[in-house]
Design a protein around this motif. Structure first.
Motif, PDB file in Angstrom:
ATOM      1  N   THR A  74       0.829  -1.183   0.044  1.00 46.76           N
ATOM      2  CA  THR A  74      -0.058  -0.014  -0.044  1.00 46.76           C
ATOM      3  C   THR A  74       0.888   1.257  -0.063  1.00 46.76           C
ATOM      4  O   THR A  74       0.499   2.283  -0.365  1.00 46.76           O
ATOM      5  N   GLY A  75       2.062   1.107   0.437  1.00 49.16           N
ATOM      6  CA  GLY A  75       3.215   2.392   0.398  1.00 49.16           C
ATOM      7  C   GLY A  75       4.207   1.714  -0.067  1.00 49.16           C
ATOM      8  O   GLY A  75       4.202   0.528  -0.761  1.00 49.16           O
ATOM      9  N   ALA A  76       5.626   2.539  -0.025  1.00 52.13           N
ATOM     10  CA  ALA A  76       6.818   1.996  -0.330  1.00 52.13           C
ATOM     11  C   ALA A  76       7.751   2.626   0.797  1.00 52.13           C
ATOM     12  O   ALA A  76       7.954   3.895   0.859  1.00 52.13           O
ATOM     13  N   ALA A  77       8.169   1.793   1.481  1.00 46.31           N
ATOM     14  CA  ALA A  77       9.050   2.036   2.633  1.00 46.31           C
ATOM     15  C   ALA A  77      10.149   0.897   3.089  1.00 46.31           C
ATOM     16  O   ALA A  77       9.946  -0.042   2.602  1.00 46.31           O
ATOM     17  N   ASP A  93       0.231  14.249  -5.993  1.00 46.03           N
ATOM     18  CA  ASP A  93       0.381  14.859  -4.670  1.00 46.03           C
ATOM     19  C   ASP A  93       0.587  13.363  -3.821  1.00 46.03           C
ATOM     20  O   ASP A  93       0.063  12.452  -4.042  1.00 46.03           O
ATOM     21  N   CYS A  94       1.495  13.492  -2.830  1.00 43.94           N
ATOM     22  CA  CYS A  94       1.751  12.378  -1.958  1.00 43.94           C
ATOM     23  C   CYS A  94       0.737  12.209  -0.209  1.00 43.94           C
ATOM     24  O   CYS A  94       0.626  13.733  -0.233  1.00 43.94           O
ATOM     25  N   GLY A  95       0.374  11.370  -0.039  1.00 42.91           N
ATOM     26  CA  GLY A  95      -0.446  11.483   1.233  1.00 42.91           C
ATOM     27  C   GLY A  95       0.730  12.238   2.353  1.00 42.91           C
ATOM     28  O   GLY A  95       0.053  12.629   3.430  1.00 42.91           O
ATOM     29  N   GLU A 154       6.830   7.076  -3.899  1.00 43.03           N
ATOM     30  CA  GLU A 154       5.590   6.020  -3.358  1.00 43.03           C
ATOM     31  C   GLU A 154       4.286   6.088  -4.108  1.00 43.03           C
ATOM     32  O   GLU A 154       3.608   5.242  -4.612  1.00 43.03           O
ATOM     33  N   SER A 155       4.067   7.472  -4.563  1.00 37.86           N
ATOM     34  CA  SER A 155       2.723   7.689  -5.527  1.00 37.86           C
ATOM     35  C   SER A 155       2.872   6.956  -6.650  1.00 37.86           C
ATOM     36  O   SER A 155       1.822   6.628  -7.120  1.00 37.86           O
ATOM     37  N   TYR A 156       4.170   6.448  -7.093  1.00 41.03           N
ATOM     38  CA  TYR A 156       4.172   5.747  -8.414  1.00 41.03           C
ATOM     39  C   TYR A 156       4.484   4.226  -8.380  1.00 41.03           C
ATOM     40  O   TYR A 156       4.268   3.568  -9.143  1.00 41.03           O
ATOM     41  N   VAL A 157       5.530   4.053  -7.246  1.00 41.19           N
ATOM     42  CA  VAL A 157       6.028   2.632  -7.203  1.00 41.19           C
ATOM     43  C   VAL A 157       5.071   1.756  -6.245  1.00 41.19           C
ATOM     44  O   VAL A 157       5.285   0.581  -6.176  1.00 41.19           O
ATOM     45  N   SER A 158       4.184   2.231  -5.288  1.00 45.10           N
ATOM     46  CA  SER A 158       3.416   1.503  -4.424  1.00 45.10           C
ATOM     47  C   SER A 158       2.529   0.732  -5.176  1.00 45.10           C
ATOM     48  O   SER A 158       2.438   0.958  -6.014  1.00 45.10           O
ATOM     49  N   GLY A 174      -1.117   0.627 -10.120  1.00 51.01           N
ATOM     50  CA  GLY A 174      -2.660   0.690 -10.463  1.00 51.01           C
ATOM     51  C   GLY A 174      -2.909   1.873 -11.265  1.00 51.01           C
ATOM     52  O   GLY A 174      -3.654   1.972 -12.150  1.00 51.01           O
ATOM     53  N   TRP A 175      -2.505   3.083 -10.669  1.00 48.07           N
ATOM     54  CA  TRP A 175      -2.638   4.218 -11.310  1.00 48.07           C
ATOM     55  C   TRP A 175      -1.924   4.516 -12.651  1.00 48.07           C
ATOM     56  O   TRP A 175      -2.469   5.038 -13.430  1.00 48.07           O
ATOM     57  N   ILE A 176      -0.691   3.785 -12.777  1.00 46.53           N
ATOM     58  CA  ILE A 176      -0.113   4.021 -13.928  1.00 46.53           C
ATOM     59  C   ILE A 176      -0.857   3.050 -14.925  1.00 46.53           C
ATOM     60  O   ILE A 176      -1.092   3.439 -16.220  1.00 46.53           O
ATOM     61  N   TYR A 177      -1.361   1.926 -14.461  1.00 42.92           N
ATOM     62  CA  TYR A 177      -2.127   1.012 -15.582  1.00 42.92           C
ATOM     63  C   TYR A 177      -3.135   1.779 -15.987  1.00 42.92           C
ATOM     64  O   TYR A 177      -3.709   1.813 -17.281  1.00 42.92           O
ATOM     65  N   ASN A 178      -3.956   2.518 -15.105  1.00 38.46           N
ATOM     66  CA  ASN A 178      -5.177   3.383 -15.559  1.00 38.46           C
ATOM     67  C   ASN A 178      -4.810   4.506 -16.511  1.00 38.46           C
ATOM     68  O   ASN A 178      -5.430   5.028 -17.467  1.00 38.46           O
TER      69      ASN A 178
END
Ligand SMILES: [Zn+2]
Length: 319
Positions: free
Chosen positions: A147-150, A189-191, A199-203, A208-212
């Protein structure tokens, strides 16, 4: 982080049961371990996210139930998502009722017993570094891409927390301008309050966002994987873009930490195509003379939360 007193150290030697409590946005799991980290038992319950006293009571009840089953008191380590500062104050988007509260103080009071707490991604790295996929390596970076990237960084089986406990938060580094330009993507924008974080691109949601963005009607990553295996044009375009971003983000952590191995966990790590090709994608973003270490899948996967929390408690007791 709270260090053990001599009294608790003596008690530890007599009792030798450690509980790892993994607090997530939907469930809380407790795992029971012997002092040599042999798994004994685990169970879970739902997380009350809106009512703080109910939240604390739920954790206390899990621990009391464990004491009852063991016939004695265990030592308690806790892991949870979010930022936990060195005084124990929490900021967590997944458990909103805990934000601004001092969980360590409140649980110590309720249990009349000293607990330890850490960030769940850092504890994932610790679990994989001690007896996990990174066990034979001196330095281990553990990355959770879900759900995130950390992640977190360990040397000789110990977490490197840094000055404020944030070492490993690589998902909030800014994305490469070169990549934004290459794929003509918007800056998201990031949370966390910043803009254009990796995180906004690789989580998982980022994938899913890139796919869309490339034309899929869905952001569902399972759908993406199925279509990728059918050589679907949109899925293949998404994969190439995503791997470029993920590779660049891992290149940043290679340059920051220079680990001997990277252990990957989280939902995205279950996609074979990602794990198998990631090292090559990282190398494309490293200058000559630097190479990416092996990238492997986690050994303990979903149970690394309770295990890492138990290891944290064990190590603090032994110090
Ligand atoms: Zn961010």
């Amino acid at each position: 982080m709270h260090l053990a007193t001599n009294d608790t150290d003596t008690l530890f030697k007599q009792q030798q049961i450690i509980y790892g409590v993994d607090i997530g946005g939907t469930k809380i799991e407790i795992g029971l371990f012997s002092s040599d980290l042999k798994f004994i038992d685990s169970w879970r319950t739902l997380t009350p996210t809106d009512n703080y006293s109910e939240f604390i009571n739920t954790i206390v009840n899990l621990i009391k139930e464990a004491d009852r089953r063991c016939g004695k008191k265990g030592f308690v380590g806790i892991g949870m998502p979010g930022i936990i500062d060195k005084d124990g104050l929490v900021k967590s988007a997944n458990v909103p009722c805990a934000t601004g509260r001092n969980i360590v103080e409140d649980l110590n009071k309720a249990l009349e017993f000293e607990i330890s707490i850490g960030n769940d991604c850092r504890l994932f790295a610790l679990s994989e570094s001690v007896g996990g996929a990174g066990d034979l390596y001196k330095s281990v970076y553990g990355a959770i891409i879900g759900t995130g990237a950390a992640g977190g960084f360990c040397i000789d089986g110990k977490l490197h927390n840094g000055r404020s406990g944030f070492a490993g938060e690589y998902g909030h580094l800014p994305v490469s301008a070169y990549l934004i330009n290459k794929y003509n993507l918007p800056i998201l924008d990031c949370g966390c309050g910043l803009k254009g974080c990796y995180e906004s691109y690789v989580s998982g949601p980022g994938l899913g966002w890139i796919y869309n963005y490339y034309g899929s009607q869905t952001t569902d990553t399972k759908h993406f994987v199925r279509k990728l295996r059918e050589d679907d044009r949109i899925a293949v375009t998404t994969f190439n873009c995503y791997m470029d971003f993920l590779g660049a983000s891992f290149a940043s952590l290679v340059l920051s930490y220079d680990p001997d191995i990277i252990v990957m966990g989280g939902g995205v790590s279950k996609i074979d195509e990602v794990v198998d090709s990631l090292q090559a994608h990282v190398n494309k973003h490293l200058f000559s003379g630097v190479d990416c270490p092996p990238i492997v899948r986690a050994k303990y996967g979903d149970s690394s939360g309770v295990r890492g929390a138990a290891i944290l408690r064990k190590q603090l007791l032994e110090n």
